[in-house]
Write an enzyme that holds these catalytic residues in place. Sequence first.
Site, mmCIF file in Angstrom:
data_model
loop_
_atom_site.group_PDB
_atom_site.id
_atom_site.type_symbol
_atom_site.label_atom_id
_atom_site.label_comp_id
_atom_site.label_asym_id
_atom_site.label_seq_id
_atom_site.Cartn_x
_atom_site.Cartn_y
_atom_site.Cartn_z
ATOM 1 C CB SER A 54 -8.059 3.348 2.989
ATOM 2 O OG SER A 54 -7.287 2.787 4.008
ATOM 3 C CB SER A 75 -8.223 0.557 5.960
ATOM 4 O OG SER A 75 -9.032 1.707 6.064
ATOM 5 C CE LYS A 100 -3.898 1.789 2.781
ATOM 6 N NZ LYS A 100 -4.687 1.572 3.997
#
Lengths: 485, 100
Positions: A154, A178, A79
């Site tokens: 996210s 997330s 990420k």
Amino acid sequence: MDLTHFTIKKFNEGLKSGEFKALDVTQQFFKYIDERDDEIGSFLNLLKDEAARQAEEVDIKIAKGEEVGMMAGVPMAIKDNMLIDGSIATAGSKILENYRCAYDATVIKKLKSAGAVILGKTNLDEFAMGSSTENSAYKKTRNPADVTRVPGGSSGGSAAAVAAHMALGALGSDTGGSIRQPAAFCGVVGMKPTYGAVSRYGLIAMASSLDQIGPFAKSAADAAIIFKMIAGRDDNDATSVAMNYDDELLNPDLEKIKNLTVGVPSEYFVDGLELEVRRGVDEAIQKIKSLGLKIKNISLPHSKHALSCYYIIMPAEVSSNLARLDGIRYSPVTGVSRKDLSLLELYKKNKSFGFGPEAKRRIILGTYVLSSGYYDAYYTKAQKVRALIKNDFEQAFKEVDVILTPTTPTRAFKFGEKTNDPLAMYLSDILTIPVNLAGLPALSMPVLNEANKHKPTELPVGFQLIGRHFREADILGLGQFYERI
Amino acid sequence: MYVMAPITKKAIEHLANLSRLEFSNAEKDKFVADLGNILNYFQELEAVNTDNVLPMTGGTSSRNIFREDEFLGDSFKNKKNIIESFPEEDRGYNKVPPIF
């Protein structure tokens, strides 16, 4: 080479037996990303040269007859809120568009020492704020199970990369769900470790008392391998804890797992729960019963206050953590000229141009709840309610060992469905948030159908296993037995 | 517990100034509406009895960790990347407009 059938275990066996070389597999993954990612949009940045170098090093070691670990050569996606020395990290925001990292995050250092191959950085909601990855300043990521729907957020890019077989594993971060929510939406495994289990050094901070880095994988067995490798005390993160995770993480004992009692909290089976989610979770409960485990009804009475509690504490911490982003320290903001501007004007221009609407919303909300006259009414009150929520879990864990809930109230929604109403978006995290408030570990497992294989045309459903502090072995163990049924 | 006054445009302007942001009128209006809704939702916390409850102060209730206040040497090797990202640089310093 069929990349879709790989798990970390299978990959490791093939690598060690000489069936293929790490570099060949890495190149195959990049070729596949070239074909698939235009549609999915997982990656913001590919690190082809570095990855090839990392893979070659593994091949050289094997050729020399040297020992390599389980993560050697494993193609991973990261990420884009974790720092990799020398490469760009955007946190999905324009305010870091040109930020070149000056060091490796501790989890990256660990992956590199283990010989893992880092394919690239994945898309996310800006500064990890969001539940759909629609808040990224750069691009849309689509759910591989249905490209008209969101992958969740996210960590949507990481979840989609694993679900679409563009990486063998991925790292995400979880502050209010997330990792778990996108795992559930995309049909993969995702785990948020206990707060303190994994170092946050090199993770761009969102809410420092809630953030944790964790793995995405195709199986609980793989998630356990990644987790064991990234966990550990780090002097650079004073909140990290020296836990001795031993073999039970990777090789759970079925007899011990059978003796676990699973609690099902009534408050999590809310009215707004989609029918397919309820059905899927009930199926999972039945399968777990068939393993021989006891199921018990429990109550977590303060659950309904978790959303308010979280949306006071998290923005407060966000407003503090994002103060450092000014278009001066890390990266200039494209389109803002500093000519004739005072420092105050420069801050306002950089921040207003650089941050997206959700980031601004949370900064303003956080500034409000921390401001003089309101601090006690909101922030202190929320921290007290947080203590009550944590205590609910502690009481429950006196009667049960693992708590089972749906991960999300609905399956993946369509693009644009929740973007007009921030509150509606926040509600999609209602089942994951309490876990972060209490600092507990939690795993989202995809509900498997009768043939033990997820039908690609169906929208995935995830269920959540919550464990006691530092008992990832319980949730990963149960997950590993569930997926073997 | 006191009842919160509804959030005003003036309040948004004050908060924007505190956080070094600036908004158009349309954005301010949207904030008043969105934040109003969110703060309204928070009212439900007032009903929670938190008498004699100690607020949490962080992610855990674990004890604090300290180390000796000693200089560990210039351990940060990679200043180059940091300095190169300064929009304006002067002898290794980040050059900014005057503060006052």
